[in-house]
Motif scaffolding. Structure first.
Motif, PDB file in Angstrom:
ATOM      1  N   ILE A   1       0.838  -1.205   0.000  1.00 22.84           N
ATOM      2  CA  ILE A   1       0.000   0.000   0.000  1.00 22.84           C
ATOM      3  C   ILE A   1       0.871   1.253   0.000  1.00 22.84           C
ATOM      4  CG2 ILE A   1      -1.668   1.336   1.362  1.00 22.84           C
ATOM      5  CD1 ILE A   1      -2.780  -1.452   2.282  1.00 22.84           C
ATOM      6  N   SER A   2       1.904   1.256   0.830  1.00 18.26           N
ATOM      7  CA  SER A   2       2.806   2.408   0.899  1.00 18.26           C
ATOM      8  C   SER A   2       3.536   2.618  -0.422  1.00 18.26           C
ATOM      9  CB  SER A   2       3.824   2.211   2.027  1.00 18.26           C
ATOM     10  OG  SER A   2       3.183   2.150   3.274  1.00 18.26           O
ATOM     11  N   PHE A   3       3.947   1.520  -1.050  1.00 17.25           N
ATOM     12  CA  PHE A   3       4.645   1.586  -2.337  1.00 17.25           C
ATOM     13  C   PHE A   3       3.733   2.160  -3.416  1.00 17.25           C
ATOM     14  CE2 PHE A   3       5.813  -0.511  -6.370  1.00 17.25           C
ATOM     15  CZ  PHE A   3       7.101  -0.027  -6.513  1.00 17.25           C
ATOM     16  N   ILE A   4       2.497   1.684  -3.471  1.00 14.97           N
ATOM     17  CA  ILE A   4       1.530   2.193  -4.450  1.00 14.97           C
ATOM     18  C   ILE A   4       1.346   3.703  -4.267  1.00 14.97           C
ATOM     19  CG2 ILE A   4      -0.917   2.179  -5.097  1.00 14.97           C
ATOM     20  CD1 ILE A   4      -0.862  -0.887  -4.531  1.00 14.97           C
ATOM     21  N   ALA A   5       1.174   4.129  -3.018  1.00 15.77           N
ATOM     22  CA  ALA A   5       0.970   5.553  -2.737  1.00 15.77           C
ATOM     23  C   ALA A   5       2.212   6.376  -3.074  1.00 15.77           C
ATOM     24  CB  ALA A   5       0.595   5.739  -1.269  1.00 15.77           C
ATOM     25  N   ALA A   6       3.394   5.881  -2.720  1.00 15.13           N
ATOM     26  CA  ALA A   6       4.637   6.619  -2.980  1.00 15.13           C
ATOM     27  C   ALA A   6       4.885   6.772  -4.469  1.00 15.13           C
ATOM     28  CB  ALA A   6       5.810   5.911  -2.305  1.00 15.13           C
ATOM     29  N   LEU A   7       4.650   5.719  -5.225  1.00 14.07           N
ATOM     30  CA  LEU A   7       4.858   5.786  -6.674  1.00 14.07           C
ATOM     31  C   LEU A   7       3.860   6.743  -7.318  1.00 14.07           C
ATOM     32  CD1 LEU A   7       6.788   4.564  -8.736  1.00 14.07           C
ATOM     33  CD2 LEU A   7       5.089   2.810  -9.166  1.00 14.07           C
ATOM     34  N   ASP A   8       2.639   6.730  -6.824  1.00 17.55           N
ATOM     35  CA  ASP A   8       1.621   7.648  -7.343  1.00 17.55           C
ATOM     36  C   ASP A   8       2.009   9.091  -7.033  1.00 17.55           C
ATOM     37  OD1 ASP A   8      -0.813   8.562  -8.468  1.00 17.55           O
ATOM     38  OD2 ASP A   8      -1.793   8.472  -6.512  1.00 17.55           O
ATOM     39  N   MET A   9       2.459   9.343  -5.818  1.00 15.56           N
ATOM     40  CA  MET A   9       2.820  10.712  -5.426  1.00 15.56           C
ATOM     41  C   MET A   9       4.073  11.204  -6.149  1.00 15.56           C
ATOM     42  SD  MET A   9       1.809  10.796  -1.350  1.00 15.56           S
ATOM     43  CE  MET A   9       3.285  11.638  -0.988  1.00 15.56           C
ATOM     44  N   SER A  10       5.067  10.335  -6.318  1.00 19.88           N
ATOM     45  CA  SER A  10       6.328  10.781  -6.895  1.00 19.88           C
ATOM     46  C   SER A  10       6.319  10.829  -8.422  1.00 19.88           C
ATOM     47  CB  SER A  10       7.478   9.889  -6.417  1.00 19.88           C
ATOM     48  OG  SER A  10       7.326   8.562  -6.897  1.00 19.88           O
ATOM     49  N   HIS A  11       5.515   9.958  -9.061  1.00 23.08           N
ATOM     50  CA  HIS A  11       5.554   9.882 -10.523  1.00 23.08           C
ATOM     51  C   HIS A  11       4.167   9.860 -11.170  1.00 23.08           C
ATOM     52  CE1 HIS A  11       9.649   8.623  -9.557  1.00 23.08           C
ATOM     53  NE2 HIS A  11       9.941   9.065 -10.755  1.00 23.08           N
ATOM     54  N   SER A  12       3.121  10.051 -10.392  1.00 22.96           N
ATOM     55  CA  SER A  12       1.746   9.984 -10.899  1.00 22.96           C
ATOM     56  C   SER A  12       1.519   8.699 -11.687  1.00 22.96           C
ATOM     57  CB  SER A  12       1.422  11.192 -11.774  1.00 22.96           C
ATOM     58  OG  SER A  12       1.526  12.379 -11.027  1.00 22.96           O
ATOM     59  N   ALA A  13       2.105   7.616 -11.196  1.00 26.95           N
ATOM     60  CA  ALA A  13       1.994   6.318 -11.853  1.00 26.95           C
ATOM     61  C   ALA A  13       1.209   5.373 -10.946  1.00 26.95           C
ATOM     62  CB  ALA A  13       3.376   5.748 -12.134  1.00 26.95           C
TER      63      ALA A  13
END
Length: 77
Positions: free
Chosen positions: A38-50
């Motif tokens: 969950i943290s990885f999904i959120a971090a990737l979304d926040m950092s790269h909008s992916a």
């Protein structure tokens, strides 16, 4: 995404020191769990909008698998 940037993201996700994670690490051996997903999904979304697919993420076995998944998500956005 540079590999070093990605490794830093994984280390931040796991709240471990810099230099403790490598691409060859097996997720089961570095305490990767559902909260890390969950943290990885959120971090990737926040950092790269992916956005990564949670089911595909659940099938990852190594940090290299995570990197390839993240690369694919970033390129496909």
């Amino acid at each position: 995404m540079e590999k070093s940037e990605f490794i830093s993201l994984v280390e931040e996700t796991l709240e471990v020191g810099s230099g403790t994670i490598s691409l060859s690490d097996r997720l089961a051996e570095i305490d990767w769990d559902s909260l890390a997903n969950i943290s990885f999904i959120a971090a990737l979304d926040m950092s790269h909008s992916a956005v990564v697919d949670a089911e595909t993420l659940a099938r990852c076995e190594t940090v290299q698998d995570l990197f390839e998944l993240a690369e694919s998500a970033i390129k496909g956005k």
